[in-house]
Design a protein around this motif. Structure first.
Motif: not given
Length: 161
Positions: A53-69, A73-79
């Motif tokens: 219990p009472n834990q926290s994790n930190k990590y990073i992932f990347r996402i891209r826009d999948k919609e047409p048009g 470019e990638c966006l970084l998500c710091y979690v």
């Protein structure tokens, strides 16, 4: 947008019944598409959690826009994922993710901002938990007093008849 170093801040709660729920999304004029928001919600809970219990994790992932048009470019998500024991929840834990979405790799800055946000949320949660417990205690005490009063009245009726 007042600051150019971030795209959005999100707070996502994980609930057994409702699934992932965005509690807060700032700024309201964000540039994230619905597919990007879906990806962020799905990827912002770690796959494997220790049973502590009472834990926290930190990590990073990347996402891209999948919609047409959408751009390439990638966006970084710091979690920062937080898991806190809370008996009011379905599985006795409150699971939250604080997410900072950015185009830049200011890792130290992003970690500092998310750490500060996590501390603020922890303070708010402890104040809320204390006030809820006090309210529950007052309600229980009031119900007990009402029950005692009813019993006394019942005894008086029995002795007078």
């Amino acid at each position: 947008m007042p600051f150019k170093w971030y795209e959005a801040f999100l707070i996502v709660r994980f609930d057994e019944i409702t699934g992932q729920e965005v509690l807060c999304l700032y700024p309201p004029t964000h540039t994230l598409t619905s597919s990007m928001l879906t990806d962020i919600k799905m990827l912002s809970m770690p796959e494997c959690l220790e049973a502590f219990p009472n834990q926290s994790n930190k990590y990073i992932f990347r996402i891209r826009d999948k919609e047409p048009g959408g751009g390439n470019e990638c966006l970084l998500c710091y979690v920062t994922f937080i898991r806190v024991r809370d008996n009011r929840q379905a599985r006795n834990y409150l699971n939250l993710s604080l997410i900072l979405v950015s185009r830049h790799t200011f890792i130290t800055l992003h970690n500092a901002v998310l750490t500060r946000m996590m501390q603020t949320i922890s303070k708010i949660q402890s104040v809320t938990r204390t006030s809820v417990e006090e309210k529950e205690t007052k309600e229980t005490k009031k119900e007990k007093e009402e029950g005692d009063t009813r019993r006394r009245k019942g005894r008086k009726k029995m002795t007078t008849t």
